[in-house]
Design a protein around this motif. Structure first.
Motif, PDB file in Angstrom:
ATOM      1  N   GLY A  66       0.809  -1.212   0.000  1.00 28.98           N
ATOM      2  CA  GLY A  66       0.000   0.000   0.000  1.00 28.98           C
ATOM      3  C   GLY A  66       0.840   1.259   0.000  1.00 28.98           C
ATOM      4  O   GLY A  66       0.428   2.301  -0.523  1.00 28.98           O
ATOM      5  N   THR A  69       2.481   1.398  -3.808  1.00 24.04           N
ATOM      6  CA  THR A  69       1.570   1.753  -4.901  1.00 24.04           C
ATOM      7  C   THR A  69       0.921   3.108  -4.747  1.00 24.04           C
ATOM      8  O   THR A  69       0.526   3.721  -5.742  1.00 24.04           O
ATOM      9  CB  THR A  69       0.451   0.696  -5.019  1.00 24.04           C
ATOM     10  OG1 THR A  69      -0.244   0.607  -3.767  1.00 24.04           O
ATOM     11  CG2 THR A  69       1.016  -0.663  -5.377  1.00 24.04           C
ATOM     12  N   ARG A  70       0.791   3.621  -3.503  1.00 22.23           N
ATOM     13  CA  ARG A  70       0.094   4.887  -3.297  1.00 22.23           C
ATOM     14  C   ARG A  70       1.036   6.040  -2.958  1.00 22.23           C
ATOM     15  O   ARG A  70       0.637   7.203  -3.042  1.00 22.23           O
ATOM     16  CB  ARG A  70      -0.958   4.759  -2.191  1.00 22.23           C
ATOM     17  CG  ARG A  70      -1.965   3.659  -2.391  1.00 22.23           C
ATOM     18  CD  ARG A  70      -2.608   3.692  -3.760  1.00 22.23           C
ATOM     19  NE  ARG A  70      -3.889   4.386  -3.775  1.00 22.23           N
ATOM     20  CZ  ARG A  70      -4.642   4.514  -4.859  1.00 22.23           C
ATOM     21  NH1 ARG A  70      -4.221   4.021  -6.012  1.00 22.23           N
ATOM     22  NH2 ARG A  70      -5.789   5.165  -4.820  1.00 22.23           N
ATOM     23  N   TYR A 134      -2.219  14.780   1.794  1.00 21.82           N
ATOM     24  CA  TYR A 134      -2.727  13.545   1.178  1.00 21.82           C
ATOM     25  C   TYR A 134      -2.569  12.430   2.203  1.00 21.82           C
ATOM     26  O   TYR A 134      -1.456  12.000   2.520  1.00 21.82           O
ATOM     27  CB  TYR A 134      -1.934  13.241  -0.094  1.00 21.82           C
ATOM     28  CG  TYR A 134      -2.373  12.008  -0.843  1.00 21.82           C
ATOM     29  CD1 TYR A 134      -3.555  11.987  -1.582  1.00 21.82           C
ATOM     30  CD2 TYR A 134      -1.586  10.855  -0.842  1.00 21.82           C
ATOM     31  CE1 TYR A 134      -3.941  10.854  -2.290  1.00 21.82           C
ATOM     32  CE2 TYR A 134      -1.961   9.722  -1.551  1.00 21.82           C
ATOM     33  CZ  TYR A 134      -3.143   9.730  -2.270  1.00 21.82           C
ATOM     34  OH  TYR A 134      -3.517   8.601  -2.970  1.00 21.82           O
ATOM     35  N   GLN A 136      -3.942   8.642   4.019  1.00 20.11           N
ATOM     36  CA  GLN A 136      -4.472   7.333   3.651  1.00 20.11           C
ATOM     37  C   GLN A 136      -5.346   6.772   4.765  1.00 20.11           C
ATOM     38  O   GLN A 136      -4.884   6.627   5.905  1.00 20.11           O
ATOM     39  CB  GLN A 136      -3.300   6.383   3.369  1.00 20.11           C
ATOM     40  CG  GLN A 136      -3.701   5.035   2.801  1.00 20.11           C
ATOM     41  CD  GLN A 136      -2.476   4.196   2.496  1.00 20.11           C
ATOM     42  OE1 GLN A 136      -1.569   4.098   3.298  1.00 20.11           O
ATOM     43  NE2 GLN A 136      -2.440   3.595   1.325  1.00 20.11           N
ATOM     44  N   ASP A 165      -7.399   9.001   0.932  1.00 19.11           N
ATOM     45  CA  ASP A 165      -7.297   7.952  -0.094  1.00 19.11           C
ATOM     46  C   ASP A 165      -7.685   6.580   0.458  1.00 19.11           C
ATOM     47  O   ASP A 165      -7.321   6.225   1.581  1.00 19.11           O
ATOM     48  CB  ASP A 165      -5.865   7.896  -0.632  1.00 19.11           C
ATOM     49  CG  ASP A 165      -5.689   6.808  -1.685  1.00 19.11           C
ATOM     50  OD1 ASP A 165      -6.321   6.918  -2.755  1.00 19.11           O
ATOM     51  OD2 ASP A 165      -4.952   5.839  -1.437  1.00 19.11           O
ATOM     52  N   TYR A 167      -7.778   2.432  -0.990  1.00 21.19           N
ATOM     53  CA  TYR A 167      -7.577   1.469  -2.075  1.00 21.19           C
ATOM     54  C   TYR A 167      -8.119   0.078  -1.705  1.00 21.19           C
ATOM     55  O   TYR A 167      -8.014  -0.858  -2.471  1.00 21.19           O
ATOM     56  CB  TYR A 167      -6.105   1.394  -2.499  1.00 21.19           C
ATOM     57  CG  TYR A 167      -5.181   0.664  -1.547  1.00 21.19           C
ATOM     58  CD1 TYR A 167      -4.808  -0.657  -1.791  1.00 21.19           C
ATOM     59  CD2 TYR A 167      -4.673   1.292  -0.429  1.00 21.19           C
ATOM     60  CE1 TYR A 167      -3.959  -1.324  -0.936  1.00 21.19           C
ATOM     61  CE2 TYR A 167      -3.829   0.629   0.429  1.00 21.19           C
ATOM     62  CZ  TYR A 167      -3.466  -0.673   0.164  1.00 21.19           C
ATOM     63  OH  TYR A 167      -2.624  -1.336   1.033  1.00 21.19           O
ATOM     64  N   THR A 189     -10.013  10.104  -2.836  1.00 19.54           N
ATOM     65  CA  THR A 189      -9.528   9.338  -3.981  1.00 19.54           C
ATOM     66  C   THR A 189      -9.671   7.856  -3.667  1.00 19.54           C
ATOM     67  O   THR A 189      -9.465   7.431  -2.524  1.00 19.54           O
ATOM     68  CB  THR A 189      -8.064   9.659  -4.320  1.00 19.54           C
ATOM     69  OG1 THR A 189      -7.241   9.428  -3.164  1.00 19.54           O
ATOM     70  CG2 THR A 189      -7.908  11.102  -4.780  1.00 19.54           C
ATOM     71  N   ALA A 191      -9.369   3.596  -5.416  1.00 20.78           N
ATOM     72  CA  ALA A 191      -8.624   2.807  -6.396  1.00 20.78           C
ATOM     73  C   ALA A 191      -9.500   2.139  -7.442  1.00 20.78           C
ATOM     74  O   ALA A 191      -8.989   1.677  -8.456  1.00 20.78           O
ATOM     75  CB  ALA A 191      -7.788   1.749  -5.671  1.00 20.78           C
ATOM     76  N   HIS A 209      -8.434   7.047  -8.565  1.00 24.34           N
ATOM     77  CA  HIS A 209      -6.981   7.071  -8.734  1.00 24.34           C
ATOM     78  C   HIS A 209      -6.536   5.608  -8.751  1.00 24.34           C
ATOM     79  O   HIS A 209      -6.314   5.004  -7.704  1.00 24.34           O
ATOM     80  CB  HIS A 209      -6.338   7.839  -7.572  1.00 24.34           C
ATOM     81  CG  HIS A 209      -4.856   7.709  -7.463  1.00 24.34           C
ATOM     82  ND1 HIS A 209      -4.020   7.637  -8.552  1.00 24.34           N
ATOM     83  CD2 HIS A 209      -4.050   7.650  -6.375  1.00 24.34           C
ATOM     84  CE1 HIS A 209      -2.778   7.519  -8.146  1.00 24.34           C
ATOM     85  NE2 HIS A 209      -2.769   7.523  -6.826  1.00 24.34           N
ATOM     86  N   LEU A 211      -4.965   1.857  -8.888  1.00 17.86           N
ATOM     87  CA  LEU A 211      -3.761   1.242  -8.344  1.00 17.86           C
ATOM     88  C   LEU A 211      -2.773   1.020  -9.488  1.00 17.86           C
ATOM     89  O   LEU A 211      -3.157   0.561 -10.566  1.00 17.86           O
ATOM     90  CB  LEU A 211      -4.111  -0.096  -7.696  1.00 17.86           C
ATOM     91  CG  LEU A 211      -3.095  -0.693  -6.729  1.00 17.86           C
ATOM     92  CD1 LEU A 211      -3.011   0.131  -5.461  1.00 17.86           C
ATOM     93  CD2 LEU A 211      -3.473  -2.127  -6.379  1.00 17.86           C
ATOM     94  N   TYR A 314      -3.656  -6.399  -5.786  1.00 15.92           N
ATOM     95  CA  TYR A 314      -2.298  -5.947  -6.110  1.00 15.92           C
ATOM     96  C   TYR A 314      -1.476  -7.057  -6.757  1.00 15.92           C
ATOM     97  O   TYR A 314      -0.755  -6.830  -7.735  1.00 15.92           O
ATOM     98  CB  TYR A 314      -1.631  -5.450  -4.835  1.00 15.92           C
ATOM     99  CG  TYR A 314      -0.180  -5.074  -4.981  1.00 15.92           C
ATOM    100  CD1 TYR A 314       0.198  -4.002  -5.775  1.00 15.92           C
ATOM    101  CD2 TYR A 314       0.822  -5.776  -4.302  1.00 15.92           C
ATOM    102  CE1 TYR A 314       1.536  -3.635  -5.901  1.00 15.92           C
ATOM    103  CE2 TYR A 314       2.154  -5.419  -4.416  1.00 15.92           C
ATOM    104  CZ  TYR A 314       2.506  -4.351  -5.217  1.00 15.92           C
ATOM    105  OH  TYR A 314       3.827  -3.999  -5.337  1.00 15.92           O
TER     106      TYR A 314
END
Length: 335
Positions: A66, A69-70, A134, A136, A165, A167, A189, A191, A209, A211, A314
């Motif tokens: 995580g 990728t972010r 930003y 998560q 964010d 995902y 945002t 994924a 956004h 992945l 992923y």
């Protein structure tokens, strides 16, 4: 008998220590929350400077998928565009494994919660010096008993452009907390389209956004001939390994007809049958070579179908980057 009594005594004392540390944690958290409420009440006194462009607040450890990728994947791009930033990791992967995967010692976890809540409190106070934040999932990572997003309330006062964010379907673990944090953010945002639907229904400003992975770091499989036993391959974290575990007896039985071998790459011993499976820890120095040695990669998921639909897979992206033939459950695969 003496050995049993000693073990019971140690267990009793460890339990008492755990309780004392937990009470200390509750007291510590109350102090942080009191400080947050005071800062919110007097937020008009905090001067915003916007000295830097971006404050990045991962929920997950450094080196975790995580994170890669972010966050980590984009840091060279930020550097190239001369976008100034700071990134604040809650811990590294080794610390996370020691706290929550390998040992899962509650006393150490409680001490960690105290440390990270105070740490993130001061980080959020500094958010007023950035143009954007930003973050998560949430600002107080891993703490299971958190009911309200106090840090998000403070962050809202410290910064005018907060992006949150997601995902994975993280809202399933603590829905009220996630909703509260999401509604305090300026933008969300996500994924994939399933997460987009979920947060859009809450009336939030949501953007997809996707992945992504850096395909340049992967070696590509070119030899698809099978040498000896058919080599099956799985890699992932301890929690996801439990979705593979029920398939092992079936694969072992199948190996009586078709010679098979299974490699499991996992940060902790997940209880696999060692007579059939080769279990090894993930190692960045060997991973890319080991991956292209596989004949077929596996990605099984199951359980709550709603959560799996909202999850972004992923590992199939990694398998695809390496051109490994893959058998995957048709859930959570990126569009």
């Amino acid at each position: 008998m003496q050995h049993i009594c000693d073990r019971k005594m140690r267990s009793f004392f460890n339990k008492q220590i755990e309780r004392v540390i937990y009470i200390t944690l509750l007291f510590s958290n109350s102090l942080v929350i009191l400080n947050i409420e005071i800062c919110i009440a007097f937020s008009f006194l905090f001067r915003k400077t916007n000295r830097k462009d971006l404050l990045l607040l991962p929920y997950i450890p450094k080196g975790n998928a995580g994170d890669v990728t972010r966050f980590a994947l984009y840091l060279p791009l930020l550097d190239k565009k001369k976008i100034s930033y700071e990134i604040d990791y809650p811990c590294n992967q080794q610390v996370f494994n020691d706290l929550f995967v390998v040992n899962a010692n509650r006393t150490k976890q409680y001490l960690y919660y105290m440390k990270i809540f105070w740490h993130r409190f001061f980080v959020v106070l500094r958010a007023r010096h950035f143009k954007s934040v930003y973050a998560q999932r949430g600002l107080f990572p891993f703490y299971p008993d958190q009911k309200h997003s106090y840090l998000s309330k403070l962050l809202k006062k410290m910064n005018d452009n907060v992006v949150l964010d997601f995902y994975d379907p993280d809202y399933l673990h603590n829905q009220n907390l996630v909703h509260e944090a999401a509604k305090l953010a300026d933008k969300i945002t996500v994924a994939n389209s399933e997460l987009d639907k979920y947060f859009t229904r809450l009336g939030l400003k949501t953007f997809i956004h996707p992945l992504a992975i850096d395909t340049s770091v992967y070696k590509e499989k070119t030899d698809f001939s099978i040498q000896g036993k058919l080599h099956l391959y799985w890699t992932g974290n301890f929690i996801n390994s439990q979705k593979l575990l029920p398939l092992v007896p079936l694969l072992k039985k199948l190996s009586e007809k078709i010679p098979l071998r299974l490699t499991v790459v996992c940060p902790a011993d997940a209880g696999f049958d060692k007579s059939f499976c080769t279990v090894k820890p993930w190692n960045e120095n060997t991973f890319f070579n080991e991956l292209i040695e596989a004949d077929i990669a596996l990605y099984p998921v199951g359980g709550n179908l709603d959560s799996e639909k909202s999850k972004t897979a992923y590992k199939p992206l990694e398998y695809a980057a390496a051109k490994i033939p893959t058998v995957a459950s048709p859930l959570g695969l990126t569009e």
